[in-house]
Design an enzyme around this catalytic site. Structure first.
Site, PDB file in Angstrom:
ATOM      1  CE1 TYR A  43      -3.599   2.525   0.607  1.00 34.59           C
ATOM      2  CE2 TYR A  43      -2.378   3.197   2.536  1.00 34.59           C
ATOM      3  CZ  TYR A  43      -3.388   3.414   1.631  1.00 34.59           C
ATOM      4  OH  TYR A  43      -4.175   4.520   1.755  1.00 34.59           O
ATOM      5  CG  ASP A  51      -1.785  -4.495   5.344  1.00 32.91           C
ATOM      6  OD1 ASP A  51      -2.961  -4.911   5.373  1.00 32.91           O
ATOM      7  OD2 ASP A  51      -1.489  -3.327   5.058  1.00 32.91           O
ATOM      8  CE  LYS A  96      -8.579   0.965   2.337  1.00 38.17           C
ATOM      9  NZ  LYS A  96      -7.161   0.646   2.343  1.00 38.17           N
TER      10      LYS A  96
END
Ligand SMILES: *Cc1c(COP(=O)(O)O)cnc(C)c1O
Length: 387
Positions: free
Chosen positions: A110, A182, A207
């Site tokens: 990310y 993650d 998310k």
């Protein structure tokens, strides 16, 4: 407070998602944990706390319910909820790292995570190296005596790379460093990193956990009780906690996580089928494809392959941008993991902060967050967008 976080629950994932940490409200019997929109609590005499609560930065009953739920879903002992995924990452890094330490970060992550390491944490004297975390030898080679953390995202954002969590946990254990995963793209329904040996799981609950594009939040989960206490101490000391309403929205989202992830995965499989056969698409990046280099590992460590799909468009950057602009039902926007389908151009949008770095993404890349609408409608929209 620790009792709230260590409640043991029987039951399968779907049951835990709906019930863990959320008994009927003691005061009213409400079957849904109320939004305790409150900052402070009446004390029965100085220091006499009724429910264990004194101030909502330290703890709030709605957040406690979410934190217990997160711990149960990841199979951890301690869950902590933050104001955003990056707030969770920041808390973790400032808890486990000190000046002079080194971290190994993935070559696909990310963009905001990369920015946190390269622009913020580095200024405090923490160095980092980039490694292809799907390559165990490359990760081993990146370790230094001062390495404290191996950071991995799997599947990764936006290239859908897959890393072998159990193998990396072995490398981390051998080196005496912590493995952080993650788990935002998979969610705990599809993948449970702690059971595979990871030390800490990170989430952007913005998310799939929230799942409705209506809240920004983050989480940490660990099965190490001592580390859990240290993280909780820093969470309170630094203060980037999830507010009660945000915690409630994430909890509400989590109740349907299992059914949503099943549908996200099924719809993504249909989208992948269309894209792989399309003449204007040069590459399809999806761990469910047998030709994906991480397919076997993904099949081993994930229940299904999720709703994120990336692909590269013939005609380069302009063509990729055109596809994004022409899409209709696929809404052009950042973020992911909601019930509605989204499309974006990572190079110019979510990953612009990685331009010029080892994490730069291909210019002809398009990323889809495949929602839970009718698959037929989604395929029709993609067909017209590809032209
Ligand atoms: C969005 C995201 C983050 C950051 O979370 P925020 O809630 O936006 O702060 C971290 N990791 C991944 C994989 C993400 O998609």
């Amino acid at each position: 407070m620790s009792d709230h976080h260590t409640d043991q629950h029987g039951g399968q994932f779907e049951t835990l998602a709906i019930h863990a940490g959320q008994p009927a409200d003691a005061a009213t019997g409400a079957v849904v944990t109320p939004i305790y929109q409150v900052s402070t609590y009446k004390q029965d005499g100085v220091g006499g706390l009724r429910g264990g609560y004194e101030y909502s930065r330290s703890a709030n009953p709605t957040r406690t319910a979410l934190e217990a739920n997160l711990a149960a879903l990841e199979g951890g002992r301690r869950g902590l909820a933050f104001a955003s995924g990056l707030a969770a990452e920041d808390c973790l890094l400032r808890t486990v790292l000190a000046p002079g330490d080194h971290v190994v970060i993935p070559n696909d992550a990310y963009g905001g995570t990369f920015r946190l390491f390269s622009r913020v944490v580095e200024r405090w004297g923490v160095s980092w190296s980039v490694a292809d975390t799907s390559d165990i030898q490359a990760v081993r080679a990146a370790l230094r005596p001062e390495t404290k953390v191996i950071w991995v995202e799997t599947p990764s954002n936006p290239l859908l790379g897959v890393s072998d969590i159990a193998a990396l946990a072995g490398v981390a254990r051998q080196a005496g460093v912590r493995l952080v995963v993650d788990n935002t793209f998979a969610s705990p329904y599809l993948q449970q990193p702690l059971a595979l040996g990871a030390d800490v799981v990170v989430h952007s609950t913005t998310k799939y956990m929230g799942g409705h594009s209506d809240v920004v939040g983050g989480a940490l989960v660990t099965s190490d009780a001592t580390l859990g206490d240290e993280l909780a101490y820093h969470q309170n000391a630094m203060g980037a906690v999830a507010g009660p309403f945000d915690a409630w929205l994430v909890m509400r989202g989590i109740k349907t996580l299992a059914v949503r992830m099943d549908r996200h995965s099924a719809n993504a499989a249909r989208v992948v089928e269309l894209l792989t056969a399309h003449p204007k698409v040069t590459h399809v990046l999806y761990p469910g494809l047998p030709e994906h280099p991480g397919h076997e590992i993904a099949a081993k460590q994930m229940r299904a392959f999720g709703g994120m799909v990336s692909f590269r468009v013939a005609g380069g950057e302009e063509a990729a941008v055109e596809v994004c602009n022409r899409a209709g039902l696929f809404t052009l926007g950042e973020s992911l993991g909601g019930v509605e389908s989204l499309i974006e151009h990572p190079g110019r949008m979510t990953h612009a902060s990685a331009a010029g770095s080892a994490l730069e993404v291909p210019a002809d890349l398009v990323r889809l967050s495949v929602g839970i609408e009718s698959a037929d409608d989604l395929l029709a929209d993609l067909t017209q967008a590809l032209g």
